[in-house]
Design a protein around this motif. Structure first.
Motif, PDB file in Angstrom:
ATOM      1  N   LEU A 192      47.074  34.123  39.156  1.00 51.28           N
ATOM      2  CA  LEU A 192      46.344  35.027  40.052  1.00 51.28           C
ATOM      3  C   LEU A 192      45.002  34.429  40.448  1.00 51.28           C
ATOM      4  CD1 LEU A 192      46.280  38.880  39.630  1.00 51.28           C
ATOM      5  CD2 LEU A 192      44.228  37.664  40.340  1.00 51.28           C
ATOM      6  N   ALA A 193      44.297  33.832  39.473  1.00 51.68           N
ATOM      7  CA  ALA A 193      42.993  33.225  39.754  1.00 51.68           C
ATOM      8  C   ALA A 193      43.129  32.032  40.704  1.00 51.68           C
ATOM      9  CB  ALA A 193      42.334  32.784  38.454  1.00 51.68           C
ATOM     10  N   ALA A 194      44.224  31.279  40.575  1.00 54.23           N
ATOM     11  CA  ALA A 194      44.450  30.129  41.455  1.00 54.23           C
ATOM     12  C   ALA A 194      44.844  30.573  42.857  1.00 54.23           C
ATOM     13  CB  ALA A 194      45.537  29.233  40.862  1.00 54.23           C
ATOM     14  N   LYS A 195      45.592  31.647  42.927  1.00 51.29           N
ATOM     15  CA  LYS A 195      46.161  32.128  44.192  1.00 51.29           C
ATOM     16  C   LYS A 195      45.140  32.915  45.016  1.00 51.29           C
ATOM     17  CE  LYS A 195      50.735  34.188  45.074  1.00 51.29           C
ATOM     18  NZ  LYS A 195      51.623  33.095  45.443  1.00 51.29           N
ATOM     19  N   TYR A 196      44.255  33.633  44.309  1.00 52.52           N
ATOM     20  CA  TYR A 196      43.305  34.526  44.989  1.00 52.52           C
ATOM     21  C   TYR A 196      41.887  34.175  44.536  1.00 52.52           C
ATOM     22  CZ  TYR A 196      47.719  36.982  45.620  1.00 52.52           C
ATOM     23  OH  TYR A 196      49.026  37.302  45.924  1.00 52.52           O
ATOM     24  N   LYS A 197      41.483  32.968  44.866  1.00 52.55           N
ATOM     25  CA  LYS A 197      40.205  32.432  44.379  1.00 52.55           C
ATOM     26  C   LYS A 197      39.009  33.296  44.765  1.00 52.55           C
ATOM     27  CE  LYS A 197      41.790  27.595  44.537  1.00 52.55           C
ATOM     28  NZ  LYS A 197      43.126  27.898  45.070  1.00 52.55           N
ATOM     29  N   GLU A 198      39.005  33.803  45.978  1.00 54.26           N
ATOM     30  CA  GLU A 198      37.858  34.575  46.454  1.00 54.26           C
ATOM     31  C   GLU A 198      37.760  35.936  45.794  1.00 54.26           C
ATOM     32  OE1 GLU A 198      35.550  33.211  48.394  1.00 54.26           O
ATOM     33  OE2 GLU A 198      36.766  31.406  48.207  1.00 54.26           O
ATOM     34  N   ALA A 199      38.855  36.431  45.261  1.00 54.27           N
ATOM     35  CA  ALA A 199      38.866  37.770  44.672  1.00 54.27           C
ATOM     36  C   ALA A 199      38.472  37.766  43.200  1.00 54.27           C
ATOM     37  CB  ALA A 199      40.244  38.403  44.830  1.00 54.27           C
ATOM     38  N   VAL A 200      38.669  36.641  42.515  1.00 53.34           N
ATOM     39  CA  VAL A 200      38.476  36.595  41.061  1.00 53.34           C
ATOM     40  C   VAL A 200      37.140  35.958  40.722  1.00 53.34           C
ATOM     41  CG1 VAL A 200      39.407  35.770  38.874  1.00 53.34           C
ATOM     42  CG2 VAL A 200      40.972  36.492  40.695  1.00 53.34           C
TER      43      VAL A 200
END
Length: 320
Positions: A133-141
């Motif tokens: 999730l952190a790799a896929k949604y960098k701006e959110a995490v």
């Protein structure tokens, strides 16, 4: 199933604890034609608080894995606790068993609840999902805590005997136990200096198995089999978020070498804390150290570097 189930009774107690902590049960239709996700969400999110996502591992449902952590984090965060697919009330008809798909479904839940920025903690298998999730949604995490999750493992590690059990089918039969003997084996591998397993009545173990491991047994085993499939370290992205890696010194499920491997992979952006005299279940065996490291790291949002957390080899008593 017996008329009275001690495990189901404990489930009810955990549901009450989550409700008293200000969380409510919510079901989200992912709208992909066959996926629904259950998640505990804040009854009234506080816009002045940051958001924290807690992602559970294999075995018992999310409530059992995070019930003791709630009182430490709910005063500081809007807390979200999903059941991953094939746990609790989350289910899909889709054939994808990857942690990437799990991460995508969790993020859809966050978006459904208008969560745009969050920090996350992933425990064991939940660490694989959280890393994805952190790799896929960098701006959110914003920040990441990885607990005892060998995201750096490669498929060849299974063949080369890095793990205590090198046969995946045998490992799956222990991680998703269907008999009291298999559950005793799971406890033995999960805990450092486990309790005398012969003293635990088989009827209690069977009650636990029937409540926790019989539904979606096949799908949970498929999740396990999917983790190492075609996995190579060279394909693993380096997540950019400040990351805390927490590991038990005597972890037999994912040996400590994988913690050092992940630290080398992430470099200066990550800090590794090894909890002494603990196995894979660090949240159960060393709860005070576990809570203190997590709280200190997540609450210290002003430090861009994780270097400040090198002093975390000892519990921070002031945070208890």
């Amino acid at each position: 199933m017996p008329c009275f189930s001690l495990t189901e009774s404990k489930n009810s107690c955990h549901r009450s604890t989550f409700a008293r902590a200000g969380l409510r049960s919510a079901i989200t239709d992912i709208k992909d034609g066959g996926t629904t996700m259950h998640c505990w969400v804040p009854q009234s999110p506080n816009p002045s608080k940051r958001n924290l996502l807690l992602i559970h591992g294999l075995g018992v449902n999310a409530m059992w894995q995070f019930v003791d952590l709630l009182r430490h984090v709910t005063p500081h965060f809007n807390v979200y606790v999903p059941d991953l697919l094939f746990f609790g009330e989350s289910f899909t008809t889709r054939p994808d068993r990857s942690e990437s798909f799990q991460a995508e479904c969790v993020m859809r839940v966050m978006e459904a609840h208008s969560v745009r920025r969050l920090s996350l903690l992933g425990l064991s298998y939940g660490g694989f999902v959280g890393y994805s999730l952190a790799a896929k949604y960098k701006e959110a995490v914003e920040r990441v805590v990885i607990c005892c999750a060998a995201v750096c493992l490669e498929e060849k590690d299974i063949r080369e005997g890095v793990f205590p059990i090198s046969d995946l089918d045998e490992a799956a039969s222990i991680l998703v136990p269907q008999t009291p003997q298999k559950l005793r084996e799971l406890i033995k591998y999960t805990f450092f200096k486990p309790p005398p397993l012969g003293l635990i009545p088989s009827c209690l173990l069977m009650d636990f198995i029937e409540a926790m491991y019989t539904e979606h047994m096949k799908e949970q085993k498929e999740l396990i089999m999917a983790v190492p499939k075609n996995r190579k370290l060279s394909d693993l992205p380096k997540i950019p978020q400040p990351t805390l890696i927490l590991w038990g010194e005597h972890d037999q499920v994912f040996p400590l070498e994988f913690a050092y491997k992940l630290k080398r992979h992430l470099g200066e952006n990550a800090e590794l804390v090894v909890i002494k005299d603990a196995g894979h279940a660090i949240n159960v065996q060393k709860p005070k150290e576990y809570y203190n490291h997590i709280k200190s790291f997540l609450l210290d949002m002003q430090q861009p570097s994780a270097n400040k957390h090198q002093q975390h080899s000892k519990p921070l008593q002031s945070l208890t």
